[in-house]
Design a protein around this motif. Structure first.
Motif, PDB file in Angstrom:
ATOM      1  N   ALA A 239     -20.269  39.780 120.571  1.00 20.07           N
ATOM      2  CA  ALA A 239     -20.906  40.129 119.296  1.00 20.07           C
ATOM      3  C   ALA A 239     -20.892  38.935 118.372  1.00 20.07           C
ATOM      4  O   ALA A 239     -19.956  38.123 118.385  1.00 20.07           O
ATOM      5  CB  ALA A 239     -20.190  41.310 118.635  1.00 20.07           C
ATOM      6  N   ASN A 240     -21.939  38.817 117.560  1.00 18.40           N
ATOM      7  CA  ASN A 240     -22.003  37.803 116.515  1.00 18.40           C
ATOM      8  C   ASN A 240     -21.286  38.348 115.283  1.00 18.40           C
ATOM      9  O   ASN A 240     -21.537  39.475 114.849  1.00 18.40           O
ATOM     10  CB  ASN A 240     -23.463  37.490 116.175  1.00 18.40           C
ATOM     11  N   ALA A 241     -20.367  37.558 114.715  1.00 21.50           N
ATOM     12  CA  ALA A 241     -19.637  37.995 113.527  1.00 21.50           C
ATOM     13  C   ALA A 241     -20.524  38.051 112.292  1.00 21.50           C
ATOM     14  O   ALA A 241     -20.153  38.667 111.290  1.00 21.50           O
ATOM     15  CB  ALA A 241     -18.444  37.080 113.269  1.00 21.50           C
ATOM     16  N   PHE A 242     -21.698  37.414 112.326  1.00 27.22           N
ATOM     17  CA  PHE A 242     -22.622  37.447 111.191  1.00 27.22           C
ATOM     18  C   PHE A 242     -23.629  38.567 111.385  1.00 27.22           C
ATOM     19  O   PHE A 242     -24.410  38.562 112.344  1.00 27.22           O
ATOM     20  CB  PHE A 242     -23.347  36.108 111.058  1.00 27.22           C
ATOM     21  N   ASP A 243     -23.612  39.532 110.466  1.00 28.99           N
ATOM     22  CA  ASP A 243     -24.565  40.630 110.580  1.00 28.99           C
ATOM     23  C   ASP A 243     -25.957  40.144 110.158  1.00 28.99           C
ATOM     24  O   ASP A 243     -26.105  39.065 109.564  1.00 28.99           O
ATOM     25  CB  ASP A 243     -24.113  41.844 109.768  1.00 28.99           C
ATOM     26  N   GLN A 270     -12.551  39.176 111.330  1.00 30.65           N
ATOM     27  CA  GLN A 270     -12.796  37.755 111.537  1.00 30.65           C
ATOM     28  C   GLN A 270     -12.971  37.088 110.176  1.00 30.65           C
ATOM     29  O   GLN A 270     -13.903  37.410 109.428  1.00 30.65           O
ATOM     30  CB  GLN A 270     -14.048  37.526 112.386  1.00 30.65           C
ATOM     31  N   SER A 271     -12.089  36.168 109.839  1.00 26.75           N
ATOM     32  CA  SER A 271     -12.154  35.495 108.545  1.00 26.75           C
ATOM     33  C   SER A 271     -12.951  34.202 108.655  1.00 26.75           C
ATOM     34  O   SER A 271     -12.991  33.561 109.712  1.00 26.75           O
ATOM     35  CB  SER A 271     -10.746  35.208 108.027  1.00 26.75           C
ATOM     36  N   PHE A 272     -13.571  33.807 107.553  1.00 27.27           N
ATOM     37  CA  PHE A 272     -14.257  32.518 107.494  1.00 27.27           C
ATOM     38  C   PHE A 272     -14.588  32.210 106.037  1.00 27.27           C
ATOM     39  O   PHE A 272     -14.475  33.070 105.152  1.00 27.27           O
ATOM     40  CB  PHE A 272     -15.528  32.506 108.361  1.00 27.27           C
ATOM     41  N   SER A 273     -14.984  30.985 105.770  1.00 25.58           N
ATOM     42  CA  SER A 273     -15.495  30.600 104.452  1.00 25.58           C
ATOM     43  C   SER A 273     -16.889  30.034 104.631  1.00 25.58           C
ATOM     44  O   SER A 273     -17.219  29.476 105.678  1.00 25.58           O
ATOM     45  CB  SER A 273     -14.576  29.571 103.783  1.00 25.58           C
ATOM     46  N   SER A 274     -17.716  30.194 103.599  1.00 26.84           N
ATOM     47  CA  SER A 274     -19.111  29.796 103.735  1.00 26.84           C
ATOM     48  C   SER A 274     -19.742  29.689 102.352  1.00 26.84           C
ATOM     49  O   SER A 274     -19.043  29.629 101.335  1.00 26.84           O
ATOM     50  CB  SER A 274     -19.863  30.806 104.616  1.00 26.84           C
ATOM     51  N   ALA A 294     -15.560  39.306 108.329  1.00 21.97           N
ATOM     52  CA  ALA A 294     -16.434  40.151 109.146  1.00 21.97           C
ATOM     53  C   ALA A 294     -15.574  41.259 109.739  1.00 21.97           C
ATOM     54  O   ALA A 294     -14.527  40.998 110.324  1.00 21.97           O
ATOM     55  CB  ALA A 294     -17.091  39.324 110.252  1.00 21.97           C
ATOM     56  N   VAL A 295     -16.013  42.515 109.570  1.00 21.14           N
ATOM     57  CA  VAL A 295     -15.215  43.674 109.964  1.00 21.14           C
ATOM     58  C   VAL A 295     -15.975  44.481 111.016  1.00 21.14           C
ATOM     59  O   VAL A 295     -17.163  44.773 110.851  1.00 21.14           O
ATOM     60  CB  VAL A 295     -14.902  44.575 108.751  1.00 21.14           C
ATOM     61  N   SER A 302     -20.061  45.446 116.992  1.00 22.98           N
ATOM     62  CA  SER A 302     -20.859  44.898 115.894  1.00 22.98           C
ATOM     63  C   SER A 302     -19.938  44.630 114.715  1.00 22.98           C
ATOM     64  O   SER A 302     -18.819  45.152 114.637  1.00 22.98           O
ATOM     65  CB  SER A 302     -21.971  45.872 115.480  1.00 22.98           C
ATOM     66  N   PHE A 303     -20.425  43.816 113.772  1.00 26.26           N
ATOM     67  CA  PHE A 303     -19.645  43.426 112.605  1.00 26.26           C
ATOM     68  C   PHE A 303     -20.481  43.590 111.338  1.00 26.26           C
ATOM     69  O   PHE A 303     -21.708  43.459 111.356  1.00 26.26           O
ATOM     70  CB  PHE A 303     -19.183  41.975 112.708  1.00 26.26           C
TER      71      PHE A 303
END
Length: 628
Positions: A239-243, A270-274, A294-295, A302-303
Motif C-alpha cells: 500500500a502507498n502511505a499517501f492517500d 507511518q510518520s513523515f514530514s512534508s 498516515a493511518v 489502505s492509509f
C-alpha cells in the motif's frame, strides 16, 4: 542510507548516488576523550557499556556476553535500534559502520538481553547467512528491528531485522526472521516490492505479521508499506502511505519517519514530514515544515493521511533524523520531532485523526536536540531520547557546529503525556559521545557523519525501566567500553578519537529513577480490539491485574451503554493474571460505522472492597485482524 528529498538549494534532482554507495564522512583526530562514567541528572540514572561485534572475522563475538572483564566487548557498529518483547527481553540491532564507509560489510549485528538490559549477548548475524566470504554480507544498511507481540507456535516471539541491500546498493530491503529467540535466522531478500529503496522501517503484529515501510525513489519518493502474514517469508500486501487526496506528499517533498503498529487494535501508523499542500510544490524555500501521519484501520490495505502539526514558518524543517511515532497501551499516539534546536511532541487520543501540540520536551543543558526516539508504556506514559548539546548559536545548523560543541545522550520522561503542558523530567545519560558537527543529510553529507542517522530506546513491559542503544565515536578504553582494535585504518586509538575509526554501539540501561509502571493502578486494559468481521462487529477486551489485590468482578460499558463480557479465565483475577473477553453481542442502540470511535469503560471490584475504573478508546476497524 537516508537520501534526503530536498537539498539545500531546494532542487528536485535525484543524484546518481542512488546507484552508488559513497559516504560523506570526514575523519578528525586529536580531540579530548569523553568522560569514563555517565553523568546523570533529573530522576533517572543509567549504567553504560559497549556491545560485542567484530565484523571482520565471521562468527567472531557471537555468544559474547557484555559487559565483561575480558575486554572482548568491542564493535564497529552504528545507527542502532532496540525493542522489548512482552516478557521483558530486549533485542538490539546495529549496522557495520564500514558498510557505510567503504563497503567492508559484515552485515547487521544483533543482541539479546534476558536480564532487563544488564547484559546483552551477541547473536548470530541476521543477514550474513547468504555470504560466501569473510566479513561480507549483501545487506546491512539502515538497520531496524521489530519483535512480535504474540508468541509463535514454538513459544518464541518472532524477531525481525530489516536492512538495506548493499550489493548492489538500494536494490531491495532484506528482512531476516528468527523463530527461536535469535539463535538462528531466515533471510528474505525481497521485503520491498518496489525497487530503488531507502531508509526502511519495520514493525510487527500478532504472531507472524510483519510490515516494512520504505522510500521508493523510482516512484518519485512515495512511501510504501509492505506486509507479510507468514513471518517475513513473503510480502504480498502493498500500500502507498499517501492517500489520493495527499499525493503531493510524494514528488520528493517528504522525509520518512518510522513505522508503528498498535498490537491492541492493529492500527498501523507511518510518520513523515512534508509540505502542507499542493500549492507548496512550486515553493522554492519551503521545507518539510509539516508533521504528518498516515493511518491504516484495515491492517495496511489502505492509509489516510492526517496533519499532526503545521509550522507557519515554511522554511523550518522537521525531518531531522527522524520524525518518530509510538503508541501506548491505551491506544494513545505520540509523535516526536525537532527543528534542529528544540524537541517537541504532539499526542492524539483519537487514533491519529486529531492532535494536540506541539509541546516542548528538552530543557537546559540540552540547547540543541536532534535524533529523537520514543517508547510508550501504560496510558499517558512516554520516554523520549535524543542527542543533545549545550551549544546553540541560532545561526548554524548542527552540521556546522564547532569542535567545542559536545554531544551527549539525553533522556526525558512524562507520566501524564496526554495532559497539555505536563511536566517532563530530564536526565543526561552519557558522557560526551561526539564533538563538533553532526550531519543529518544521509549519504549526501559533507560534514561529520560518525553518529550516522538515528538510535533508539525501549521500555521493559515488566519493569518499566528503559534501555537505550546509541552510537559513540569516542576513545574511552575503560573496562565497560574498551577500544576496538579493528577497523579500516588500524582501530580506535587515542589519536583517532572522534572519528569513524572509533564509532561503536553502546547500551545505557536505566538503574534508578521513575519507571513507566510507577502509576498507582490495580489493573491495565491491555487490549481493546473492535473489528468488523464478515459484516458483524466483534469486540475483544483484555485486562491484566498489575496490583496486589485480587479482582473479584469486572463490569463494562461501551460508549456509556452496559456491556456483558464473558471473561476467560473466569474471575477472581489474581495479581499478575490476565483475562480476556470476546463478544459479538453489543448494545442494539450502539451505532457503528467503520472508523467510529467508542469508549470502553471497565470497573474492577477489588478484594479489599474498593473499586477502580478506567476508560480507554476503541476504533471500529475493517478486518484489521485478518491473518493474525
Amino acid at each position: 542510507m537516508d537520501i534526503p528529498s530536498r537539498f539545500s538549494n531546494h532542487t528536485r534532482t535525484i543524484v546518481i548516488l542512488l546507484l552508488t554507495f559513497t559516504s560523506g564522512l570526514v575523519l578528525t583526530s586529536g580531540l579530548l576523550t569523553s568522560a569514563s562514567a555517565a553523568k546523570t541528572s533529573g530522576t533517572a540514572t543509567f549504567t553504560t557499556y559497549e556491545l560485542g561485534g567484530n565484523p571482520f572475522v565471521v562468527g567472531n563475538s557471537v555468544g559474547t556476553v557484555c559487559p565483561n572483564t575480558l575486554r572482548t566487548c568491542t564493535n564497529t557498529e552504528g545507527e542502532p535500534a532496540i525493542r522489548a518483547d512482552p516478557s521483558g527481553n530486549f533485542y538490539g540491532s546495529s549496522e557495520n559502520v564500514f558498510c557505510v564507509v567503504d563497503r567492508q560489510c559484515g552485515g547487521t549485528f544483533a543482541w539479546r538481553s534476558t536480564d532487563n538490559g544488564n547484559h546483552f549477548t551477541t547473536l548470530p548475524l541476521p543477514n550474513s547467512v547468504s555470504t560466501g566470504s569473510n566479513g561480507f554480507s549483501p545487506a546491512g544498511g539502515d538497520t531496524d528491528i521489530a519483535v512480535a507481540p504474540v508468541r509463535n507456535n514454538n513459544g518464541f516471539y518472532n524477531i525481525y531485522v530489516a536492512s538495506l541491500a548493499t550489493a548492489p546498493p538500494l536494490a531491495n530491503v532484506y528482512v531476516s526472521t528468527s523463530h527461536d529467540g535469535g539463535a538462528s535466522w531466515v533471510l528474505t531478500p525481497t521485503g520491498a516490492t518496489v525497487p530503488v529503496d531507502d531508509r526502511e522501517w519495520i514493525a510487527a503484529d500478532g504472531a507472524n505479521k510483519v510490515c516494512v515501510s520504505y522510500h521508493a525513489y523510482a516512484t518519485t519518493n512515495n512511501i510504501f508499506v509492505d506486509c507479510s502474514y507468514d513471518g517475513g517469508t513473503t510480502f504480498t500486501q502493498v500500500a502507498n502511505a499517501f492517500d489520493p487526496s495527499h499525493a503531493f506528499n510524494a514528488l520528493y517533498n517528504n522525509l520518512i519517519g518510522n513505522l508503528a503498529i498498535d498490537p491492541s487494535n492493529h492500527l498501523i501508523y507511518q510518520s513523515f514530514s512534508s509540505i502542507a499542500n499542493a500549492g507548496e510544490e512550486t515553493c522554492l524555500n519551503c521545507s518539510t515544515h509539516v508533521v504528518w501521519v498516515a493511518v491504516s484501520i484495515d491492517g495496511g490495505v489502505s492509509f489516510t493521511d492526517y496533519q499532526v502539526y503545521v509550522k507557519p514558518d515554511v522554511t523550518v524543517g522537521y525531518g531531522h533524523q527522524f520524525v518518530n511515532v509510538s503508541v501506548d497501551q491505551a491506544g494513545n499516539v505520540y509523535i516526536v520531532y525537532n527543528d534542529n534546536h528544540n524537541m517537541f511532541y504532539s499526542y492524539s487520543t483519537t487514533f491519529g485523526q486529531s492532535w494536540n501540540g506541539p509541546f516542548r520536551i528538552n530543557t537546559s543543558p540540552s540547547s540543541t536536540a536532534i535524533f529523537p526516539w520514543s517508547s510508550a508504556g501504560p496510558a499517558g506514559t512516554l520516554d523520549v531520547v535524543w542527542y543533545g548539546s549545550s551549544y546553540y548559536d541560532g545561526v548554524n545548523p548542527p552540521d556546522s557546529y564547532p569542535m567545542t560543541a559536545s554531544w551527549q545522550v539525553y533522556f526525558a520522561q512524562n507520566l501524564a503525556a496526554t495532559t497539555p503542558n505536563s511536566k517532563w523530567s530530564q536526565a543526561t545519560v552519557t558522557g560526551t559521545i561526539h564533538y563538533g558537527g553532526v550531519c543529518e543529510s544521509g549519504v549526501t553529507c559533507t560534514g561529520n557523519r560518525d553518529l550516522l542517522d538515528d538510535f533508539g530506546v525501549a521500555v521493559s513491559p515488566t519493569t518499566g525501566f528503559a534501555s537505550i542503544i546509541y552510537t559513540s565515536d569516542q576513545y574511552v578504553n575503560s573496562a565497560n567500553e574498551p577500544a576496538q582494535p579493528f577497523g579500516s585504518g588500524g582501530g580506535c586509538t587515542h589519536s583517532s578519537t572522534n572519528s569513524v575509526e572509533c564509532s561503536h554501539t553502546d547500551i545505557a540501561v536505566q538503574t534508578g529513577g521513575t519507571s513507566l509502571l510507577s502509576t498507582k493502578q490495580h489493573f491495565q486494559i491491555t487490549k481493546t480490539d473492535l473489528e468488523q468481521i464478515s459484516n458483524n462487529p466483534s469486540l475483544t477486551v483484555q485486562v491484566t491485574n498489575i496490583g496486589n489485590e485480587a479482582i473479584n468482578a469486572l463490569t463494562a460499558q461501551i460508549s456509556g451503554l452496559p456491556l456483558n463480557l464473558p471473561w476467560t479465565p473466569a474471575l477472581a483475577l489474581q495479581p499478575g493474571q490476565t483475562t480476556t473477553a470476546t463478544t459479538g453481542t453489543l448494545p442494539a442502540s450502539l451505532l457503528l460505522a467503520v472508523g467510529t470511535i467508542c469508549t470502553i469503560t471497565i470497573t474492577a471490584n477489588l478484594s479489599d472492597g474498593t473499586t477502580e475504573t478506567q476508560t480507554v478508546s476503541a476504533i471500529y476497524t475493517l478486518g484489521a485482524g485478518v491473518g493474525l
